[in-house]
Design a protein around this motif. Structure first.
Motif, PDB file in Angstrom:
ATOM      1  N   ARG A  27       0.804  -1.206   0.000  1.00 37.73           N
ATOM      2  CA  ARG A  27       0.000   0.000   0.000  1.00 37.73           C
ATOM      3  C   ARG A  27       0.849   1.274   0.000  1.00 37.73           C
ATOM      4  O   ARG A  27       0.365   2.359   0.343  1.00 37.73           O
ATOM      5  CB  ARG A  27      -0.939  -0.007   1.204  1.00 37.73           C
ATOM      6  CG  ARG A  27      -2.018  -1.093   1.106  1.00 37.73           C
ATOM      7  CD  ARG A  27      -2.772  -1.225   2.413  1.00 37.73           C
ATOM      8  NE  ARG A  27      -3.512  -0.046   2.785  1.00 37.73           N
ATOM      9  CZ  ARG A  27      -4.731   0.241   2.340  1.00 37.73           C
ATOM     10  NH1 ARG A  27      -5.312  -0.568   1.478  1.00 37.73           N
ATOM     11  NH2 ARG A  27      -5.362   1.327   2.748  1.00 37.73           N
ATOM     12  N   SER A  28       2.117   1.140  -0.403  1.00 38.34           N
ATOM     13  CA  SER A  28       3.032   2.283  -0.408  1.00 38.34           C
ATOM     14  C   SER A  28       3.706   2.447  -1.761  1.00 38.34           C
ATOM     15  O   SER A  28       3.933   1.466  -2.459  1.00 38.34           O
ATOM     16  CB  SER A  28       4.110   2.106   0.660  1.00 38.34           C
ATOM     17  OG  SER A  28       3.555   2.012   1.949  1.00 38.34           O
ATOM     18  N   TRP A  54       1.301   3.298  -5.132  1.00 37.03           N
ATOM     19  CA  TRP A  54       0.984   2.145  -4.292  1.00 37.03           C
ATOM     20  C   TRP A  54       0.149   1.121  -5.047  1.00 37.03           C
ATOM     21  O   TRP A  54       0.309  -0.086  -4.866  1.00 37.03           O
ATOM     22  CB  TRP A  54       0.241   2.593  -3.034  1.00 37.03           C
ATOM     23  CG  TRP A  54      -1.180   2.992  -3.301  1.00 37.03           C
ATOM     24  CD1 TRP A  54      -1.642   4.205  -3.700  1.00 37.03           C
ATOM     25  CD2 TRP A  54      -2.328   2.139  -3.211  1.00 37.03           C
ATOM     26  NE1 TRP A  54      -2.990   4.171  -3.874  1.00 37.03           N
ATOM     27  CE2 TRP A  54      -3.447   2.914  -3.564  1.00 37.03           C
ATOM     28  CE3 TRP A  54      -2.517   0.808  -2.856  1.00 37.03           C
ATOM     29  CZ2 TRP A  54      -4.738   2.394  -3.576  1.00 37.03           C
ATOM     30  CZ3 TRP A  54      -3.797   0.283  -2.858  1.00 37.03           C
ATOM     31  CH2 TRP A  54      -4.885   1.080  -3.220  1.00 37.03           C
ATOM     32  N   SER A  55      -0.734   1.596  -5.938  1.00 29.97           N
ATOM     33  CA  SER A  55      -1.607   0.689  -6.678  1.00 29.97           C
ATOM     34  C   SER A  55      -0.902   0.058  -7.868  1.00 29.97           C
ATOM     35  O   SER A  55      -1.363  -0.945  -8.404  1.00 29.97           O
ATOM     36  CB  SER A  55      -2.834   1.451  -7.160  1.00 29.97           C
ATOM     37  OG  SER A  55      -2.451   2.431  -8.097  1.00 29.97           O
ATOM     38  N   GLY A  56       0.193   0.683  -8.294  1.00 27.89           N
ATOM     39  CA  GLY A  56       0.862   0.208  -9.495  1.00 27.89           C
ATOM     40  C   GLY A  56       0.294   0.795 -10.777  1.00 27.89           C
ATOM     41  O   GLY A  56       0.810   0.526 -11.863  1.00 27.89           O
ATOM     42  N   SER A  57      -0.734   1.602 -10.655  1.00 28.25           N
ATOM     43  CA  SER A  57      -1.400   2.132 -11.850  1.00 28.25           C
ATOM     44  C   SER A  57      -0.701   3.369 -12.414  1.00 28.25           C
ATOM     45  O   SER A  57      -0.971   3.763 -13.546  1.00 28.25           O
ATOM     46  CB  SER A  57      -2.851   2.490 -11.515  1.00 28.25           C
ATOM     47  OG  SER A  57      -2.893   3.511 -10.529  1.00 28.25           O
ATOM     48  N   GLU A 106       4.422   5.848   4.065  1.00 27.00           N
ATOM     49  CA  GLU A 106       3.050   6.351   4.034  1.00 27.00           C
ATOM     50  C   GLU A 106       2.208   5.478   3.117  1.00 27.00           C
ATOM     51  O   GLU A 106       2.637   5.119   2.011  1.00 27.00           O
ATOM     52  CB  GLU A 106       3.042   7.791   3.523  1.00 27.00           C
ATOM     53  CG  GLU A 106       1.678   8.419   3.464  1.00 27.00           C
ATOM     54  CD  GLU A 106       1.747   9.856   2.969  1.00 27.00           C
ATOM     55  OE1 GLU A 106       2.729  10.547   3.315  1.00 27.00           O
ATOM     56  OE2 GLU A 106       0.840  10.275   2.242  1.00 27.00           O
ATOM     57  N   GLU A 107       1.014   5.148   3.555  1.00 23.43           N
ATOM     58  CA  GLU A 107       0.139   4.312   2.742  1.00 23.43           C
ATOM     59  C   GLU A 107      -0.611   5.141   1.697  1.00 23.43           C
ATOM     60  O   GLU A 107      -0.813   6.338   1.860  1.00 23.43           O
ATOM     61  CB  GLU A 107      -0.852   3.582   3.640  1.00 23.43           C
ATOM     62  CG  GLU A 107      -0.194   2.529   4.530  1.00 23.43           C
ATOM     63  CD  GLU A 107      -1.208   1.586   5.140  1.00 23.43           C
ATOM     64  OE1 GLU A 107      -2.399   1.923   5.151  1.00 23.43           O
ATOM     65  OE2 GLU A 107      -0.790   0.509   5.591  1.00 23.43           O
ATOM     66  N   LEU A 108      -0.991   4.469   0.631  1.00 19.17           N
ATOM     67  CA  LEU A 108      -1.751   5.065  -0.470  1.00 19.17           C
ATOM     68  C   LEU A 108      -0.984   6.216  -1.126  1.00 19.17           C
ATOM     69  O   LEU A 108      -1.591   7.159  -1.648  1.00 19.17           O
ATOM     70  CB  LEU A 108      -3.125   5.539   0.010  1.00 19.17           C
ATOM     71  CG  LEU A 108      -3.975   4.506   0.736  1.00 19.17           C
ATOM     72  CD1 LEU A 108      -5.343   5.091   1.065  1.00 19.17           C
ATOM     73  CD2 LEU A 108      -4.130   3.248  -0.104  1.00 19.17           C
TER      74      LEU A 108
END
Length: 126
Positions: free
Chosen positions: A31-32, A53-56, A101-103
């Protein structure tokens, strides 16, 4: 204890390819954001690639855009950098970095990353 361990560096001729890997342990970074930086002798650390974090979402400087590709495998908690059409100017120590940090979306600034690997040497001969 968080560890990032890079591998895959080496000596390659100009025009060749290498694939760097970064194995993370001690914490899940699914998530990072994560990134790659490099540092050549006598030069400052330089941004190479980042992935959200999403890879997008990915980001590259013009110097490597179209030649390098960053990717991640969340299941393996791993990060990769595929480097094609390598040039002597790509010679440097390459570092993997992760944001706690997440997201997070990723950044070109090294100060945004909290964890760093020890680096792997990439040498491109002409």
């Amino acid at each position: 204890q968080v560890q990032l361990v890079e591998s895959g560096g080496g000596l390659v001729q100009a025009g060749g390819s290498l694939r760097l890997s970064c194995a993370a342990s001690g914490r899940a970074f699914m998530r990072s954001a994560m990134g790659w930086f490099r540092q050549a002798p006598g030069k400052e650390r330089e941004f190479v690639a980042a992935i959200s974090w999403s890879g997008s979402s990915t980001d590259y400087p013009n110097s490597v855009k179209g030649r390098f590709t960053i990717s991640r495998d969340k299941a393996r908690n791993a990060l990769y950098l595929q480097m094609n059409s390598l040039k002597p100017g790509d010679t440097a120590v390459y570092y993997c970095a992760a944001d706690k940090e997440e997201l997070s979306s990723g950044s070109r600034r090294s100060s945004r990353y909290d964890y760093w690997g020890q680096g792997t040497q990439v040498t491109v001969s002409s």
